[in-house]
Write an enzyme that holds these catalytic residues in place. Structure first.
Site: not given
Ligand code: 13P
Length: 254
Positions: A96, A168
């Site tokens: 992450h 992400e």
């Molecule tokens: P948000 O949906 O709060 O933007 O976070 C995304 C995330 O980091 C999921 O791993």
């Protein structure tokens, strides 16, 4: 992993023990008859066992937000895969951006975590994504390539089915901003291409970053989006349920 659309709630360092367990219970009851979607949750470490207990007998899978790259030993602050399995975990998130940027985890370390977990039959969600500066400078693909290189190199083909990638963009996490569908499509296609030398079919690829009930249907319209990794909107039952309902309405995954 790709037969149903996957919605993964990353609860990060939110929710206390009773809140997390209550939410897991509500989701377990709600998720019993889902046709086109699977809902997974990643509570923080201390709540894994109680959430797994609450989800027992339901399709909800419980996973950890990280996993150690070694079986056991002097690794203060790390959590072993065996302990995670004892808590009832079926998957782990690795790489992450909050781990990469706040804790200095390198692509090589992330790949080691992933490989150890896959070899031990844990499903893995590997997160990749570019920073705001890299996005501004047109370096999204270069950033993804750098994060994916040791992952693809080390991936054993026989374990590839247990891997899911989450795209992400760092600048979209928790900001209310998100990429255009064209940008998401470009990133997902690029990620799929990186795996082409190891996998016949592209891996399951999720989108993550400011997913809400307002934008989810739009994002699900992008080819190669197999679901979402959701932060904030997964912390409230009504919002997570709304996301799952949107996925169900979208019908079978193509
Ligand atoms: P948000 O949906 O709060 O933007 O976070 C995304 C995330 O980091 C999921 O791993």
């Amino acid at each position: 992993m790709k037969s149903k659309r996957l919605l993964v709630g990353n609860w990060k360092m939110y929710l206390g023990s009773s809140e997390a367990t209550a939410l897991a219970s509500q989701l377990a009851t709600f998720s019993k008859d889902l046709k086109h979607s699977a809902a997974w949750i990643a509570p923080s470490f201390p709540h894994l066992a109680s959430c797994a207990q609450a989800a027992k007998g339901s399709p909800i899978q419980v996973g950890a937000q990280n996993v150690c790259w070694e079986a056991n030993g002097a690794f203060t602050g790390e959590v072993s895969l065996a302990s995670l399995k004892e808590c009832g975990c079926n998957f782990a998130i690795v790489g992450h951006s909050e781990r990469r940027l706040l804790c200095g985890e390198t692509p090589e370390l992330v790949a080691r975590r992933m490989n150890f977990a896959l070899q031990s039959n844990l499903q893995v969600i590997l997160c990749v994504g570019e920073t705001f500066e890299q996005h501004q400078d047109g370096e999204t693909h270069a950033a993804l390539a750098e994060q994916l290189a040791p992952v693809v190199d080390g991936l054993a083909a026989e374990h590839a089915d247990h891997l899911c990638v989450a795209y992400e963009p760092v600048w979209a996490i928790g900001t209310g901003r998100y990429p255009t569908n064209q940008e998401i499509r470009g990133a997902h296609e690029f990620i799929a291409q990186q795996f082409a030398r190891k996998m016949k079919d592209p891996p399951c690829i999720l989108y993550g970053g400011s997913v809400t009930p307002e934008n989810f249907e739009h994002i699900l319209g992008v080819p190669l989006v197999h679901g979402a990794l959701v932060g904030r909107a997964s912390l409230k039952f009504e919002q997570f349920r709304a996301l799952i309902e949107i996925s169900e309405r979208c019908g079978p995954i193509l």
